[in-house]
Scaffold this motif. Structure first.
Motif, short mmCIF file in Angstrom:
data_model
loop_
_atom_site.label_atom_id
_atom_site.label_comp_id
_atom_site.label_asym_id
_atom_site.label_seq_id
_atom_site.Cartn_x
_atom_site.Cartn_y
_atom_site.Cartn_z
N ARG A 6 17.71 32.27 97.89
CA ARG A 6 18.00 33.70 97.74
C ARG A 6 19.43 33.88 97.25
NH1 ARG A 6 17.46 36.23 103.08
NH2 ARG A 6 15.52 35.08 102.98
N THR A 9 19.70 32.83 93.63
CA THR A 9 19.06 33.82 92.77
C THR A 9 19.97 35.02 92.58
OG1 THR A 9 16.90 33.11 93.57
CG2 THR A 9 17.01 35.25 92.49
N VAL A 10 20.59 35.49 93.65
CA VAL A 10 21.51 36.63 93.54
C VAL A 10 22.70 36.28 92.66
CG1 VAL A 10 23.11 38.08 94.85
CG2 VAL A 10 20.80 37.68 95.72
#
Length: 74
Positions: A6, A9-10
């Motif tokens: 996560r 991805t950010v």
């Protein structure tokens, strides 16, 4: 492991948005060209004042000769 994915991805999305913004600015925006005038003070254009007689008394004969040659050739 899901929190790492996560996070990556950010970071990738933010980097992609930044790259897209820079690319858009580079390709879509054209700068306006105009003439530029800069005023230079006259004091910066004048050569430095020649050495006075007192300054020359502290120099060797060769240094005084070089200084007078440099002033005369300007």
């Amino acid at each position: 492991m899901p929190s790492l994915m996560r996070f990556l991805t950010v970071v990738a999305v933010i980097a992609g948005l930044g790259f897209g913004a820079i690319y858009a600015l580079a390709t879509l925006v054209t700068p306006r060209t105009r003439e530029m005038v800069v005023t230079i003070p006259a004091a910066k254009l004048r050569p430095p004042a020649p050495a006075t007689a007192q300054d020359g008394a502290d120099r060797s004969a060769g240094a005084r000769a070089a200084a007078t040659d440099a002033v005369e050739t300007r």
